[in-house]
Design a protein around this motif. Structure first.
Motif, mmCIF file in Angstrom:
data_model
loop_
_atom_site.group_PDB
_atom_site.id
_atom_site.type_symbol
_atom_site.label_atom_id
_atom_site.label_comp_id
_atom_site.label_asym_id
_atom_site.label_seq_id
_atom_site.Cartn_x
_atom_site.Cartn_y
_atom_site.Cartn_z
ATOM 1 N N ALA A 67 20.112 107.161 100.568
ATOM 2 C CA ALA A 67 21.535 106.889 100.741
ATOM 3 C C ALA A 67 21.809 106.149 102.052
ATOM 4 O O ALA A 67 22.651 105.229 102.095
ATOM 5 C CB ALA A 67 22.326 108.193 100.689
ATOM 6 N N ASP A 68 21.106 106.537 103.118
ATOM 7 C CA ASP A 68 21.286 105.840 104.397
ATOM 8 C C ASP A 68 20.869 104.377 104.300
ATOM 9 O O ASP A 68 21.518 103.495 104.875
ATOM 10 C CB ASP A 68 20.471 106.543 105.487
ATOM 11 C CG ASP A 68 21.071 107.886 105.890
ATOM 12 O OD1 ASP A 68 22.275 108.093 105.634
ATOM 13 O OD2 ASP A 68 20.334 108.729 106.434
ATOM 14 N N LEU A 69 19.793 104.110 103.577
ATOM 15 C CA LEU A 69 19.347 102.720 103.415
ATOM 16 C C LEU A 69 20.426 101.886 102.727
ATOM 17 O O LEU A 69 20.744 100.773 103.164
ATOM 18 C CB LEU A 69 18.048 102.679 102.605
ATOM 19 C CG LEU A 69 16.774 103.099 103.330
ATOM 20 C CD1 LEU A 69 15.598 103.115 102.368
ATOM 21 C CD2 LEU A 69 16.476 102.150 104.490
ATOM 22 N N HIS A 70 20.980 102.406 101.640
ATOM 23 C CA HIS A 70 21.984 101.639 100.915
ATOM 24 C C HIS A 70 23.304 101.553 101.678
ATOM 25 O O HIS A 70 24.061 100.601 101.485
ATOM 26 C CB HIS A 70 22.216 102.276 99.542
ATOM 27 C CG HIS A 70 21.198 101.856 98.529
ATOM 28 N ND1 HIS A 70 21.380 100.794 97.680
ATOM 29 C CD2 HIS A 70 19.961 102.361 98.258
ATOM 30 C CE1 HIS A 70 20.313 100.659 96.904
ATOM 31 N NE2 HIS A 70 19.442 101.600 97.227
ATOM 32 N N GLU A 71 23.579 102.521 102.548
ATOM 33 C CA GLU A 71 24.844 102.512 103.278
ATOM 34 C C GLU A 71 24.782 101.664 104.531
ATOM 35 O O GLU A 71 25.741 100.926 104.841
ATOM 36 C CB GLU A 71 25.238 103.941 103.627
ATOM 37 C CG GLU A 71 26.582 104.045 104.335
ATOM 38 C CD GLU A 71 26.972 105.486 104.621
ATOM 39 O OE1 GLU A 71 28.035 105.699 105.236
ATOM 40 O OE2 GLU A 71 26.198 106.404 104.237
ATOM 41 N N HIS A 72 23.671 101.738 105.269
ATOM 42 C CA HIS A 72 23.587 101.072 106.572
ATOM 43 C C HIS A 72 22.618 99.888 106.588
ATOM 44 O O HIS A 72 22.683 99.078 107.529
ATOM 45 C CB HIS A 72 23.147 102.077 107.645
ATOM 46 C CG HIS A 72 24.047 103.264 107.758
ATOM 47 N ND1 HIS A 72 25.319 103.200 108.299
ATOM 48 C CD2 HIS A 72 23.856 104.567 107.390
ATOM 49 C CE1 HIS A 72 25.870 104.403 108.272
ATOM 50 N NE2 HIS A 72 25.002 105.254 107.719
ATOM 51 N N PHE A 73 21.737 99.778 105.596
ATOM 52 C CA PHE A 73 20.714 98.721 105.622
ATOM 53 C C PHE A 73 20.645 98.035 104.262
ATOM 54 O O PHE A 73 19.582 97.924 103.642
ATOM 55 C CB PHE A 73 19.340 99.320 105.982
ATOM 56 C CG PHE A 73 19.311 100.033 107.298
ATOM 57 C CD1 PHE A 73 19.151 99.331 108.481
ATOM 58 C CD2 PHE A 73 19.466 101.411 107.351
ATOM 59 C CE1 PHE A 73 19.130 100.002 109.700
ATOM 60 C CE2 PHE A 73 19.446 102.081 108.561
ATOM 61 C CZ PHE A 73 19.278 101.375 109.743
ATOM 62 N N ASP A 74 21.788 97.571 103.803
ATOM 63 C CA ASP A 74 21.818 96.896 102.510
ATOM 64 C C ASP A 74 21.013 95.602 102.540
ATOM 65 O O ASP A 74 20.474 95.171 101.521
ATOM 66 C CB ASP A 74 23.270 96.611 102.121
ATOM 67 C CG ASP A 74 23.374 96.044 100.727
ATOM 68 O OD1 ASP A 74 23.063 96.772 99.766
ATOM 69 O OD2 ASP A 74 23.755 94.864 100.596
ATOM 70 N N ASP A 75 20.901 94.967 103.718
ATOM 71 C CA ASP A 75 20.112 93.737 103.804
ATOM 72 C C ASP A 75 18.641 94.006 103.517
ATOM 73 O O ASP A 75 17.950 93.175 102.899
ATOM 74 C CB ASP A 75 20.277 93.115 105.183
ATOM 75 C CG ASP A 75 19.918 94.099 106.298
ATOM 76 O OD1 ASP A 75 20.015 95.326 106.060
ATOM 77 O OD2 ASP A 75 19.540 93.654 107.394
ATOM 78 N N LEU A 76 18.125 95.175 103.951
ATOM 79 C CA LEU A 76 16.740 95.531 103.632
ATOM 80 C C LEU A 76 16.545 95.732 102.129
ATOM 81 O O LEU A 76 15.530 95.323 101.566
ATOM 82 C CB LEU A 76 16.339 96.801 104.381
ATOM 83 C CG LEU A 76 16.037 96.661 105.871
ATOM 84 C CD1 LEU A 76 15.728 98.029 106.478
ATOM 85 C CD2 LEU A 76 14.866 95.714 106.086
ATOM 86 N N VAL A 77 17.517 96.375 101.501
ATOM 87 C CA VAL A 77 17.426 96.579 100.048
ATOM 88 C C VAL A 77 17.400 95.237 99.330
ATOM 89 O O VAL A 77 16.609 95.027 98.401
ATOM 90 C CB VAL A 77 18.607 97.452 99.573
ATOM 91 C CG1 VAL A 77 18.568 97.615 98.055
ATOM 92 C CG2 VAL A 77 18.561 98.815 100.241
ATOM 93 N N GLN A 78 18.270 94.308 99.758
ATOM 94 C CA GLN A 78 18.280 92.984 99.132
ATOM 95 C C GLN A 78 16.979 92.228 99.405
ATOM 96 O O GLN A 78 16.449 91.530 98.523
ATOM 97 C CB GLN A 78 19.480 92.170 99.662
ATOM 98 C CG GLN A 78 20.830 92.796 99.343
ATOM 99 C CD GLN A 78 21.052 92.955 97.851
ATOM 100 O OE1 GLN A 78 20.598 92.122 97.055
ATOM 101 N NE2 GLN A 78 21.756 94.011 97.473
ATOM 102 N N ARG A 79 16.417 92.379 100.617
ATOM 103 C CA ARG A 79 15.135 91.738 100.929
ATOM 104 C C ARG A 79 14.027 92.298 100.040
ATOM 105 O O ARG A 79 13.180 91.546 99.540
ATOM 106 C CB ARG A 79 14.789 91.948 102.398
ATOM 107 C CG ARG A 79 13.530 91.194 102.826
ATOM 108 C CD ARG A 79 13.061 91.625 104.209
ATOM 109 N NE ARG A 79 14.118 91.480 105.209
ATOM 110 C CZ ARG A 79 13.972 91.824 106.488
ATOM 111 N NH1 ARG A 79 12.810 92.353 106.894
ATOM 112 N NH2 ARG A 79 14.952 91.661 107.338
ATOM 113 N N ALA A 80 14.050 93.610 99.827
ATOM 114 C CA ALA A 80 13.042 94.217 98.955
ATOM 115 C C ALA A 80 13.191 93.715 97.524
ATOM 116 O O ALA A 80 12.186 93.424 96.844
ATOM 117 C CB ALA A 80 13.174 95.738 99.001
ATOM 118 N N ASN A 81 14.417 93.573 97.048
ATOM 119 C CA ASN A 81 14.611 93.068 95.687
ATOM 120 C C ASN A 81 14.099 91.644 95.549
ATOM 121 O O ASN A 81 13.492 91.288 94.516
ATOM 122 C CB ASN A 81 16.091 93.142 95.310
ATOM 123 C CG ASN A 81 16.575 94.578 95.182
ATOM 124 O OD1 ASN A 81 15.790 95.479 94.879
ATOM 125 N ND2 ASN A 81 17.868 94.804 95.408
#
Length: 372
Positions: free
Chosen positions: A267-281
């Motif tokens: 949840a913290d990743l999606h709330e505060h580090f959405d750019d990392l999630v998009q980079r992983a995708n």
């Protein structure tokens, strides 16, 4: 008699005065007589009225005596009726009280039974609460132990690996996954899930948690900025390593799963580090939490089950075709046997005809008469 008398400054004759006094006395006597006559009439009228009132009072007194007698009779009747009604009321009240006591007794008995039941249920719930409290105490100790585990990098990696392996084992058969296999490039992913008719799927469980822990523990703005930069660096490097090491064309799927062993971290990743999630995708690395990994494993389980169903369906179709071939051969044999039966029936019919002819001829021969 002709004397003159002065009164009030005027002169009057004595004879005139005497005559006036006599007339005045006569008038006075007449007035007194009239008043006495009126008084006598009024007294007579009052006496008559008093007699009338006395007679009316006697009549009223007699009427009151009659009413009193009637009232006495009615009171006696009312007393008798009231006594009867009182007895009926006493009997009715007694019956109602008896019924009420019976119902109260039943209600008390039912309430006692319900109370016993509720007490037993309460005891069971208290036992459950005691058990839950013990479990909570054990869970608290486990949480403390888990905190110690997560504080150690090697122990934390083993914890993530163990949780991922537990999810995979619970959802897939043994031949559908491998732990720590070796790929063609010599790399060893944490898990390799076999997909029916396709390349296997790689799951990595070495998510870097140090930056997230520092981000959560940061007390000021500078510490939080350093923690954010650390998270971006660590997670970005790990995503690049997964894409470089485990995405092998023709050998693995063109995507991999990065397992995060905590829902709160996810949840913290999606709330505060959405750019990392998009980079992983973009790098074809999907970050999954325990619940998402469970759903993915269930999807793979469905694919495995469908593949097995297709294999079993093919096996069933093969067996059905073989069974149909056997049925065809059986039908041919039955037709041949039926032909033999018809031929045998025809032969038996011919034999029966011949036997009848022989019998008739024998009978004719036995009836012949010969001369002696």
């Amino acid at each position: 008699m002709n004397d003159t008398i002065i009164l009030f400054g005027h002169a009057f004759q004595l004879a005139h005065l005497v005559a006036g006094a006599g007339i005045a006395a006569l008038v006075l006597l007449v007035i007194i007589a009239l008043q006495l006559s009126g008084f006598i009439r009024s007294r007579r009228d009052e006496t008559f009225l008093a007699d009338e009132r006395a007679r009316d009072l006697d009549a009223r007194i007699n009427e009151m005596h009659n009413l009193q007698a009637q009232m006495t009779g009615r009171m006696q009747t009312v007393a008798e009726i009231f006594g009867t009604r009182q007895n009926d009321l006493a009997r009715f009240v007694a019956e109602r009280l008896e019924g009420l006591q019976h119902r109260v007794g039943q209600n008390l008995e039912s309430s006692a039974q319900q109370t016993v039941t509720h007490l037993s249920s309460l005891n069971e719930r208290l036992a459950l609460i005691d058990a839950a409290q013990k479990n909570l105490s054990e869970l608290t100790s486990h949480v403390v132990g888990l905190k110690d585990v997560l504080a150690n990098k090697q122990a934390r990696g083993a914890f993530g690996q163990g949780r991922m392996e537990a999810i995979v084992r619970d959802g897939l058969p043994m031949n559908a996954y491998q732990f720590q296999p070796t790929l063609a490039n010599g790399k060893r992913p944490d898990c390799l899930v076999s997909l029916p008719g396709d390349a296997p799927l790689v799951i990595d469980a070495k998510f870097p948690l140090e930056g997230i822990s520092a981000f959560r523990d940061a007390q000021d703005v500078e510490a939080k900025k350093r923690a954010i930069q650390r998270v971006r660096n660590d997670v970005g490097i790990h995503i690049r390593d997964i894409a470089d090491k485990y995405l092998i064309p023709g050998e693995t799927q063109n995507m991999a799963l990065l397992f995060v062993p905590s829902e709160s971290v996810y949840a913290d990743l999606h709330e505060h580090f959405d750019d990392l999630v998009q980079r992983a995708n973009r790098a074809r690395v999907v970050i999954v939490s325990p619940s998402l990994l469970t759903m993915a494993i269930q999807l793979v389980q469905s694919l495995v089950r469908d593949a097995r169903m297709r294999e079993e369906a093919q096996t069933i179709q093969t067996e059905v075709r073989r069974m149909l071939d056997d049925v065809g051969r059986l039908r041919d044999r039955v037709e041949k046997l039926d032909t033999h039966f018809r031929q045998a029936q025809d032969d038996i019919g011919q034999i029966r005809i011949s036997a009848e002819k022989v019998t008739r001829r024998g009978d004719a021969i036995t009836t012949l008469e010969f001369e002696g």
